[in-house]
Scaffold this motif. Sequence first.
Motif, mmCIF file in Angstrom:
data_model
loop_
_atom_site.group_PDB
_atom_site.id
_atom_site.type_symbol
_atom_site.label_atom_id
_atom_site.label_comp_id
_atom_site.label_asym_id
_atom_site.label_seq_id
_atom_site.Cartn_x
_atom_site.Cartn_y
_atom_site.Cartn_z
ATOM 1 N N SER A 86 -17.092 19.812 3.227
ATOM 2 C CA SER A 86 -17.578 20.466 4.443
ATOM 3 C C SER A 86 -18.499 19.559 5.240
ATOM 4 O O SER A 86 -18.478 19.552 6.469
ATOM 5 C CB SER A 86 -18.314 21.765 4.096
ATOM 6 N N TRP A 123 -13.695 22.970 12.682
ATOM 7 C CA TRP A 123 -15.094 22.711 12.351
ATOM 8 C C TRP A 123 -15.995 23.462 13.327
ATOM 9 O O TRP A 123 -15.558 23.931 14.372
ATOM 10 C CB TRP A 123 -15.395 21.206 12.413
ATOM 11 N N LYS A 129 -19.741 20.933 10.537
ATOM 12 C CA LYS A 129 -19.331 21.524 9.264
ATOM 13 C C LYS A 129 -17.860 21.921 9.336
ATOM 14 O O LYS A 129 -17.450 22.658 10.241
ATOM 15 C CB LYS A 129 -20.183 22.752 8.939
ATOM 16 N N ILE A 130 -17.082 21.420 8.420
ATOM 17 C CA ILE A 130 -15.656 21.772 8.341
ATOM 18 C C ILE A 130 -15.533 23.119 7.645
ATOM 19 O O ILE A 130 -16.086 23.328 6.558
ATOM 20 C CB ILE A 130 -14.877 20.689 7.587
#
Length: 642
Positions: free
Chosen positions: A531, A568, A580-581
């Motif tokens: 992430s 994301w 943040k993925i």
Amino acid sequence: MEPGSPRRRRRLLLVGFLLLLLLPASQFTAVLTPAPAAAAAATPEPPTWATGRDEEEATTPEEPEGGLIGSGAPTAELPPRSLPGPSRAPPAASEESPTAAGSSPGPRSSSPLATASPRTPSSSGPPETTTRPGPWPAPVVDVAKLCVCDLLVDQCDVNCCCDPVCTPADFSLFTACSVPVVTGDSQLCRQQEALYSIDLAAHPPQRRLELAEKVNPSIFCIQTANYQAALSFQLPEIPTSHNFDRLLQESGGAALGTQANLVLAVESETQRAIDANETSRYEFKDPIQTLDGFLKLPAPLIGSQCADSNPAGFLLNQAVKCIRMLHLNDCSAIPALSMGFYTNSSILAVPKSSQTVKIAIQSITRQAPGGLLTRLPSTEVLLHPTLQDQSCINVVFEASYFLTFTEAGEITSAAVSFVLGTVNQTTVSMHQNFAISFLQAFRRFHLLSLNSAFTSGVIQSANDDGQLTMMKSTSAQDCLAVEGVRTPVLFGYNMMSGCQLRVTKDADCSLLAPALLNILKGQNFPDCVASFGNSLPQNGPDWVQVYNNVTKPSTCEIPVSFEVEVKWTKYGSLVNPQAKIVSVTATVQTSALPQVKAGSETTIQIMSVATFTDISAAAEPGYKARPTIEAKLPFDFFFPFV
């Protein structure tokens, strides 16, 4: 009886004692003694503050020995008694005083005793006063003088109608008042309000100010604010001889500066803080600075006419359309029609810095009179408006800025795209379109990936290279020859690569399908992606599972497309958001193998795509939860009602 005999001295002492008993205490301040030598032996010399004599006090002429003042008796002064009322110090004798000069002392009191006015310690100097330390600003309580949008010093803030330095020329550029209502203390029962607006009907436009009174319906409002000191900071305590030691100890032993030094230190520290804020980063809506002022984005004003002095605000995406009045006797007479008007200046990377960003030309598109658009192959040469066949060519129809910035509020690149056209010399006006957009530049990290088996949230094994990769194109464009040639997928970059598959009559679908899938996905395609860029393999929640969107056809089909979509979002504070993925989807599209005649072949395009999609939601302010009041009352608190 001899004049200096002991008997005579005893008699004089007795007379003096009787006078002390008979006379009131308020009529004398000294005691008679038979001789100065005897008085000095009996009574010590009083201090200066008690006798009322200064160090330079003039002396009186000698009196005859053995008599009273006025009758020849010697005297000696003793400390006076404390008398009620204010004490006055005697005037100091000057060199021109008759007494000091040895002349006649003048008339004396008829009293047989000499009085001296005492001086108390409090009268030895001027009374202590508390001075106001430094030019502290007085609190501003008049709503007509308050202006919350006045941020620039000695400069007019855009759309700030209460800015006192704005002129009618500035008002002509305003579109609306950013702060139309200014209110005083919200806790007062009656609040003054200043209502601002712009009178566009006037020429030039004028600012309108109306004062109104608002009633606070709260029962806990303040009727009168009679303590003006509460509107400002508390004044510091002034060092005196009584509190100096305590202040020195409270300050940790540091030297206390003088009033002038204190003011200079406060002003210099404030200026350093202002300079640091101004040069650190661009903030939202800050005018974008250039070497010669600000980046100008023409905007429509009264009658939708173009105004070229409108500054572009940081992170304010705009798209406007305005009317340009023309006088085309000379095509170069209007600077806004030329490309150089929008590219000649350099943008400051951060406010008031020496680092600059040059505005590059991204593309030039020429619009024909019929509306056909043609993109020019070269952007190196500036095309200037030129008069040709009763028409002005290379006139700017559209100008679109693209600015890239970092999370630190720094502009890293700037580009502009133009649409040029032709205007007839008889044309009176034309429409121009302007736009500006901002794109945040993230650092291009490799996507961390793992082949994992989750057990209690802990990843057990990792991929060999630890990166998400995709097929890399080669000059040969042969799919069967690019096996093993990979390139890493970088965050934020939409990537696409491809190859060609030559199919003949002897091609076997069951052999081609797994081979092509292995070329597209790689030898060891991961099943989870990090992430964040620094996620540890031990932290299971920091990894996102890859969702494989693969359909299984009933008959044999070969994969022709492989797409990885990464979604994301911006995570954390708006000041420094983190990427943040949240999801990764791998999609494989298949197609049936085409039928090929003997002795011939066909070509199939195989594609590999990686896309990144920003799914950030609109920012919302975060508030802490209201505190809960746990009130514990006695069991008979409401007695006798309950």
